[in-house]
Motif scaffolding. Structure first.
Motif, PDB file in Angstrom:
ATOM      1  N   GLN A 103       7.187  -3.349   9.622  1.00  0.00           N
ATOM      2  CA  GLN A 103       5.742  -3.259   9.464  1.00  0.00           C
ATOM      3  C   GLN A 103       5.337  -1.929   8.831  1.00  0.00           C
ATOM      4  O   GLN A 103       4.456  -1.866   7.968  1.00  0.00           O
ATOM      5  N   ALA A 106       6.231  -1.923   5.110  1.00  0.00           N
ATOM      6  CA  ALA A 106       5.303  -2.741   4.340  1.00  0.00           C
ATOM      7  C   ALA A 106       3.962  -2.037   4.196  1.00  0.00           C
ATOM      8  O   ALA A 106       3.328  -2.088   3.133  1.00  0.00           O
ATOM      9  N   TRP A 107       3.494  -1.354   5.240  1.00  0.00           N
ATOM     10  CA  TRP A 107       2.206  -0.659   5.198  1.00  0.00           C
ATOM     11  C   TRP A 107       2.222   0.492   4.186  1.00  0.00           C
ATOM     12  O   TRP A 107       1.264   0.691   3.429  1.00  0.00           O
ATOM     13  N   GLN A 109       3.715   0.691   1.467  1.00  0.00           N
ATOM     14  CA  GLN A 109       3.602   0.169   0.108  1.00  0.00           C
ATOM     15  C   GLN A 109       2.157  -0.102  -0.299  1.00  0.00           C
ATOM     16  O   GLN A 109       1.863  -0.262  -1.489  1.00  0.00           O
ATOM     17  N   THR A 110       1.231  -0.139   0.655  1.00  0.00           N
ATOM     18  CA  THR A 110      -0.177  -0.406   0.332  1.00  0.00           C
ATOM     19  C   THR A 110      -0.941   0.873   0.002  1.00  0.00           C
ATOM     20  O   THR A 110      -2.093   0.802  -0.438  1.00  0.00           O
ATOM     21  N   LEU A 111      -0.327   2.017   0.219  1.00  0.00           N
ATOM     22  CA  LEU A 111      -1.015   3.286  -0.003  1.00  0.00           C
ATOM     23  C   LEU A 111      -1.124   3.617  -1.486  1.00  0.00           C
ATOM     24  O   LEU A 111      -0.247   3.284  -2.280  1.00  0.00           O
ATOM     25  N   THR A 112      -2.206   4.295  -1.838  1.00  0.00           N
ATOM     26  CA  THR A 112      -2.421   4.742  -3.222  1.00  0.00           C
ATOM     27  C   THR A 112      -3.007   6.144  -3.212  1.00  0.00           C
ATOM     28  O   THR A 112      -3.521   6.616  -2.195  1.00  0.00           O
ATOM     29  N   VAL A 116      -0.576  10.367  -0.726  1.00  0.00           N
ATOM     30  CA  VAL A 116       0.142   9.335   0.023  1.00  0.00           C
ATOM     31  C   VAL A 116       0.845   9.924   1.232  1.00  0.00           C
ATOM     32  O   VAL A 116       0.802   9.371   2.336  1.00  0.00           O
ATOM     33  N   GLN A 119      -1.679  10.615   3.965  1.00  0.00           N
ATOM     34  CA  GLN A 119      -2.132   9.374   4.587  1.00  0.00           C
ATOM     35  C   GLN A 119      -1.081   8.820   5.562  1.00  0.00           C
ATOM     36  O   GLN A 119      -1.419   8.355   6.656  1.00  0.00           O
TER      37      GLN A 119
END
Length: 393
Positions: A103, A106-107, A109-112, A116, A119
């Motif tokens: 999890q 996968a999370w 990979q959503t950061l921009t 990063v 965050q």
């Protein structure tokens, strides 16, 4: 010349054991032996020529074992050849069950954005987990895989309890003395934080873990099935997860009703899916099948007893017969009637059938064929084979 038929892709390292001088691979429609992985043979019309089937893997649910037995076909498997691969996946799954690694990955990979790292640091607390050290693992089935899982889990700092009423002497020697042995299944179910299953699927183990067994587990317990799908009642697992009577389930056997559940991790049967395991299984299956075809020796069979005897005589008779009284006497009488001496003999029974090796001093092939025909005419005998000792004759 022996003819071998393959199903599935068998690792070339295993197939290389069949020398070209004595073996033909996938030529003709009358094979002496079959070697396969996952191909289902339940609807396969076995040619009368087939003497043995070698499964490059532990499970033989894809082979009609009962039918093979009745037709004098020996079925082999490769226990332990893929044990390390499965063990490593079980250990990895234990870790995944207490740390939300998938999890978290996968999370991320959503950061921009350029921050990063900031965050990730600010939000990592949502993926905090627990440690395996000090927790109690229950291992049901202490064969090659179960024993390795038990030993390595102990090395991770876990308390380990094992249950297996049929532990072999070899397995007993391989298990750490620090692994507790449960006196019965209930003792394991009620006391462990994690429970992993490593028994073969059979009539006795079908549905072995159902609603009644799950009800005995801790509501915080997590269940792992890397054995066979039918051993666990998936409907009972889902009901327990929904009611809060079970904390999690990991399985290597895909079932549609298990998908998309937050407390279930389903893997696509990855247990033995490593290059090393496939090579090990192929080598063992080929070696076992080759030895049987050339000498009649049976080892690692799921439907006939282990029968090993040094082959020093000119000829050997291999006999598969119904396990009834006085068969050895009938065999000996038939051999003696042809004026042939028995040099060595061994017989072992298993359930309704028995297997006999008879080494004879006779070197006249016609006389050997005559006694084989006489034995084959006996209604209690399923199959007779004559093997010439190439090193003697």
């Amino acid at each position: 010349m022996f003819h071998i038929q393959t199903f599935n892709a068998i690792a070339p390292e295993g197939m290389a054991r069949f020398d070209k001088e004595n073996y033909a691979i996938n030529e003709g429609d009358a094979p002496d032996g079959i070697i396969l992985r996952s191909q289902k043979l339940h609807d396969y019309a076995f040619p009368a020529s087939v003497l043995a089937v070698a499964r490059a893997g532990a499970g033989t649910n894809n082979v009609p074992v009962k039918q093979c037995t009745e037709n004098g076909i020996v079925v082999f498997n490769t226990p332990g050849a893929n044990a390390n691969a499965v063990k490593e996946l079980v250990i990895a799954s234990l870790l995944l069950s207490v740390r939300p690694i998938l999890q978290g990955a996968a999370w991320v990979q959503t950061l921009t954005g350029e921050d990063v790292e900031t965050q990730a640091e600010a939000n990592k607390a949502q993926f905090a987990g627990h440690e395996l050290e000090g927790k109690k693992l229950g291992v049901i089935g202490l064969g090659a895989i179960g024993a390795m899982v038990a030993n390595d889990a102990y090395r991770l700092g876990m308390e380990v309890m094992g249950f297996d009423p049929f532990v072999s002497v070899d397995t007993a020697w391989s298990i750490s003395r620090r692994v507790q042995r449960a006196q019965d299944l209930n003792e394991l179910l009620t006391s462990c934080d994690f429970i992993t299953i490593h028994v073969p699927l059979s009539e006795k183990t079908q549905g072995m873990i159902g609603a009644a067994e799950i009800a005995k587990m801790k509501p915080t317990a997590k269940l792992f099935n890397f054995a066979r799908g039918g051993i666990v009642d998936d409907a009972a697992v889902l009901a327990a997860l929904e009611s809060g009577d079970l904390a999690g389930y990991t399985t290597d056997f895909a079932d549609e009703k298990l998908l998309h559940h937050e407390k279930v991790l389903v893997l696509p049967h990855l247990g033995a899916s490593t290059d090393e395991a496939e090579i090990n299984c192929a080598k063992m299956a080929a070696r076992t099948l080759k030895r049987f075809l050339e000498t009649g020796v049976i080892k690692r069979s799921v439907n006939f007893p282990t029968v090993e005897m040094a082959f020093n005589s000119p000829y050997r008779l291999t006999i598969i017969n119904k396990n009834v009284p006085n068969m050895l006497g009938q065999i000996s009488t038939a051999v003696a009637a042809e004026g042939i001496n028995i040099d060595n003999m061994i017989n072992r029974g298993r359930d309704d059938f028995a297997y006999t090796l008879v080494d004879i001093t006779e070197d006249d092939p016609a006389k050997v064929a005559a006694v084989a025909d006489k034995l084959a005419a006996n209604p209690e005998i399923v199959r007779v084979r004559v093997i010439q000792n190439q090193g003697v004759c």
